[in-house]
Design an enzyme around this catalytic site. Sequence first.
Site, PDB file in Angstrom:
ATOM      1  N   HIS A  47      46.277  34.071  34.655  1.00 44.86           N
ATOM      2  CA  HIS A  47      45.601  35.171  35.351  1.00 44.86           C
ATOM      3  C   HIS A  47      44.842  36.056  34.358  1.00 44.86           C
ATOM      4  O   HIS A  47      43.670  36.383  34.573  1.00 44.86           O
ATOM      5  CB  HIS A  47      46.613  36.001  36.134  1.00 44.86           C
ATOM      6  CG  HIS A  47      46.023  37.237  36.758  1.00 44.86           C
ATOM      7  ND1 HIS A  47      45.140  37.183  37.807  1.00 44.86           N
ATOM      8  CD2 HIS A  47      46.177  38.556  36.453  1.00 44.86           C
ATOM      9  CE1 HIS A  47      44.770  38.416  38.141  1.00 44.86           C
ATOM     10  NE2 HIS A  47      45.390  39.268  37.328  1.00 44.86           N
TER      11      HIS A  47
ATOM     12  N   GLU B  37      47.273  40.393  45.322  1.00 46.29           N
ATOM     13  CA  GLU B  37      47.769  39.820  44.079  1.00 46.29           C
ATOM     14  C   GLU B  37      49.146  39.253  44.359  1.00 46.29           C
ATOM     15  O   GLU B  37      50.047  39.979  44.793  1.00 46.29           O
ATOM     16  CB  GLU B  37      47.821  40.873  42.958  1.00 46.29           C
ATOM     17  CG  GLU B  37      46.426  41.226  42.453  1.00 46.29           C
ATOM     18  CD  GLU B  37      46.418  42.035  41.165  1.00 46.29           C
ATOM     19  OE1 GLU B  37      47.386  42.787  40.918  1.00 46.29           O
ATOM     20  OE2 GLU B  37      45.437  41.927  40.408  1.00 46.29           O
TER      21      GLU B  37
ATOM     22  N   GLU C 123      52.530  38.407  43.485  1.00 51.00           N
ATOM     23  CA  GLU C 123      53.451  38.818  42.419  1.00 51.00           C
ATOM     24  C   GLU C 123      54.882  38.713  42.929  1.00 51.00           C
ATOM     25  O   GLU C 123      55.133  38.582  44.118  1.00 51.00           O
ATOM     26  CB  GLU C 123      53.175  40.274  41.997  1.00 51.00           C
ATOM     27  CG  GLU C 123      51.740  40.507  41.549  1.00 51.00           C
ATOM     28  CD  GLU C 123      51.539  41.799  40.761  1.00 51.00           C
ATOM     29  OE1 GLU C 123      52.532  42.384  40.284  1.00 51.00           O
ATOM     30  OE2 GLU C 123      50.368  42.215  40.621  1.00 51.00           O
TER      31      GLU C 123
ATOM     32  N   ASP D 161      50.454  43.100  45.379  1.00 53.92           N
ATOM     33  CA  ASP D 161      49.853  44.280  44.750  1.00 53.92           C
ATOM     34  C   ASP D 161      48.376  44.339  45.145  1.00 53.92           C
ATOM     35  O   ASP D 161      47.499  43.934  44.389  1.00 53.92           O
ATOM     36  CB  ASP D 161      50.031  44.165  43.236  1.00 53.92           C
ATOM     37  CG  ASP D 161      49.634  45.431  42.516  1.00 53.92           C
ATOM     38  OD1 ASP D 161      49.810  46.511  43.088  1.00 53.92           O
ATOM     39  OD2 ASP D 161      49.142  45.334  41.375  1.00 53.92           O
TER      40      ASP D 161
ATOM     41  N   ARG E 197      35.108  40.371  31.199  1.00 53.31           N
ATOM     42  CA  ARG E 197      34.709  40.658  29.822  1.00 53.31           C
ATOM     43  C   ARG E 197      33.938  39.515  29.206  1.00 53.31           C
ATOM     44  O   ARG E 197      32.760  39.337  29.489  1.00 53.31           O
ATOM     45  CB  ARG E 197      35.943  41.032  28.990  1.00 53.31           C
ATOM     46  CG  ARG E 197      36.478  42.435  29.264  1.00 53.31           C
ATOM     47  CD  ARG E 197      37.629  42.776  28.327  1.00 53.31           C
ATOM     48  NE  ARG E 197      38.708  41.790  28.395  1.00 53.31           N
ATOM     49  CZ  ARG E 197      39.718  41.862  29.261  1.00 53.31           C
ATOM     50  NH1 ARG E 197      39.825  42.878  30.081  1.00 53.31           N
ATOM     51  NH2 ARG E 197      40.645  40.925  29.299  1.00 53.31           N
TER      52      ARG E 197
ATOM     53  N   THR F 270      49.935  39.344  38.622  1.00 57.24           N
ATOM     54  CA  THR F 270      49.486  38.199  39.425  1.00 57.24           C
ATOM     55  C   THR F 270      49.965  36.881  38.817  1.00 57.24           C
ATOM     56  O   THR F 270      49.813  36.667  37.611  1.00 57.24           O
ATOM     57  CB  THR F 270      47.955  38.194  39.506  1.00 57.24           C
ATOM     58  OG1 THR F 270      47.542  39.467  39.966  1.00 57.24           O
ATOM     59  CG2 THR F 270      47.443  37.111  40.437  1.00 57.24           C
TER      60      THR F 270
ATOM     61  N   TYR G  84      38.366  51.187  35.576  1.00 54.23           N
ATOM     62  CA  TYR G  84      39.523  50.797  34.751  1.00 54.23           C
ATOM     63  C   TYR G  84      39.362  51.048  33.255  1.00 54.23           C
ATOM     64  O   TYR G  84      40.345  51.024  32.510  1.00 54.23           O
ATOM     65  CB  TYR G  84      39.939  49.350  35.027  1.00 54.23           C
ATOM     66  CG  TYR G  84      39.238  48.294  34.197  1.00 54.23           C
ATOM     67  CD1 TYR G  84      37.928  47.920  34.477  1.00 54.23           C
ATOM     68  CD2 TYR G  84      39.897  47.651  33.146  1.00 54.23           C
ATOM     69  CE1 TYR G  84      37.297  46.953  33.736  1.00 54.23           C
ATOM     70  CE2 TYR G  84      39.259  46.684  32.397  1.00 54.23           C
ATOM     71  CZ  TYR G  84      37.959  46.337  32.692  1.00 54.23           C
ATOM     72  OH  TYR G  84      37.334  45.371  31.946  1.00 54.23           O
TER      73      TYR G  84
ATOM     74  N   LYS H 183      44.231  50.344  42.851  1.00 55.26           N
ATOM     75  CA  LYS H 183      45.549  49.725  43.034  1.00 55.26           C
ATOM     76  C   LYS H 183      46.504  50.602  43.839  1.00 55.26           C
ATOM     77  O   LYS H 183      47.381  50.093  44.528  1.00 55.26           O
ATOM     78  CB  LYS H 183      46.203  49.481  41.663  1.00 55.26           C
ATOM     79  CG  LYS H 183      45.425  48.601  40.735  1.00 55.26           C
ATOM     80  CD  LYS H 183      45.660  47.146  41.056  1.00 55.26           C
ATOM     81  CE  LYS H 183      44.997  46.263  40.012  1.00 55.26           C
ATOM     82  NZ  LYS H 183      45.311  44.858  40.235  1.00 55.26           N
TER      83      LYS H 183
ATOM     84  N   GLN I 250      38.214  49.004  41.125  1.00 49.50           N
ATOM     85  CA  GLN I 250      38.898  48.718  39.851  1.00 49.50           C
ATOM     86  C   GLN I 250      37.887  48.507  38.719  1.00 49.50           C
ATOM     87  O   GLN I 250      38.051  49.048  37.629  1.00 49.50           O
ATOM     88  CB  GLN I 250      39.759  47.457  40.027  1.00 49.50           C
ATOM     89  CG  GLN I 250      40.544  47.029  38.789  1.00 49.50           C
ATOM     90  CD  GLN I 250      41.269  45.691  39.000  1.00 49.50           C
ATOM     91  OE1 GLN I 250      41.256  45.119  40.085  1.00 49.50           O
ATOM     92  NE2 GLN I 250      41.906  45.204  37.962  1.00 49.50           N
TER      93      GLN I 250
HETATM   94 CA    CA Z   1      48.996  43.731  39.754  1.00 47.58          CA
END
Ligand code: CA
Length: 412
Positions: free
Chosen positions: A130, A196, A198, A230, A139, A346, A241, A250, A237
């Site tokens: 992830h 997400e 999780e 999540d 990025r 995640t 972030y 979130k 985001q």
């Molecule tokens: Ca998360």
Amino acid sequence: MKKLTSWLDIPADSDFSIHNLPFGIFSKKKKGKTRAGIAIGNQIVDLAALAEAELIDVSPFVFRQSTLNDFIALGKKVTNKVRLDVQRLLVEADSPLQKKQEILILQADVQMHLPIHIGDYTDFYSSIEHATNVGKMFRDPENALLPNWKHIPVGYHGRASSIVVSGTPIRRPKGQVMPKDATAPVFKPSERLDFELEMGFITGKNTQLGDSVSTTDAADYIFGLVLFNDWSARDIQKWEYVPLGPFLGKSFGSSMSPWIVTLEALEPFKVAGPKQDPKVLPYLKYTGKNNYDIQLEVALQPENSVAHTVSNSNLKYMYWNMRQQLAHHTINGCNINVGDVMASGTISGKDESSYGSMLEISWGGSKPVTLKDGSTRTFIEDNDTVIMRGFAEKDGIKVGFGEVSGTILPSD
Ligand code: CA
């Protein structure tokens, strides 16, 4: 492990087998007060009633509450004994419970509640697949993992107040987003709402400020696990972030499954984790098998339509295990309390079919998914329901989590 059989009729494929016996908080529909129970098949053992009948040696008061915190705080010696006593009562011939079937309640007749009061919620970022996928998209594809990732179980402090139990609808959040090629942000409903996949662990023991928990002792501080969604607003985001991490993208909501499966019930499903290279610092070293082979599934169900499986993943893929997460969390002396939730991050596998978010499944919105009803999705639409399920299975023994589901309501 020896397979046990109960005198109670338990569906063969039930998540809540005689080997599971997870804890939760329920109330009877219409007029019931909240109380603690243990799931078995499609029924619940009413622990307050069991204690009142003196079939377990705990005060009924501790079970006549709206959360499990006080019960969990009694410690594993007590909580494990209650679970094993219930198992014995459900297995042994001529069990006194057989004559008191009013202690057993149909799950169809109850409403489930958030099982704990959550003081603090921490979200890790422990799946290498992830983190790599997100790094590539947000990025640099050449340097997807940041330099710290293989040295630190990266995490952030989440928002505990907005964690809700499975079945609670979630309102699509509004917020600031920066449209592509725009020069100023706009305020609008999120257009990139995501889940997400999780799992979260619930801490079962307090520490004092200044204390650290070692990887060796960490399991004593983990009561059990839940499924955890999540929810994430990717467009909010992405704009917010940097540099301090996730915030409003979130904190509008996270959903958890109502039954806490104990670490003890999951013991037979331990597996070795991925090899950690480079070597971790001494306080993160651990011995033994500390990953868990838990099969996970995410389904997306549009309104008035059929569910479509969009992911099949597994908790065993996690690069950092729960012991390391807890050791890292407390290495600076940060204290933890009974009922804290620490989520995995995640859970994605290597294969595209095992990605744990729509961000990855649709690769940033560039690859729409066609659902069974012919409609397509890149992210979650209004009135879609997301359903996550998970279970472990070995040698014919199944220990499952039930499900965590949530429907997205239109923004108001
Ligand atoms: Ca998360």
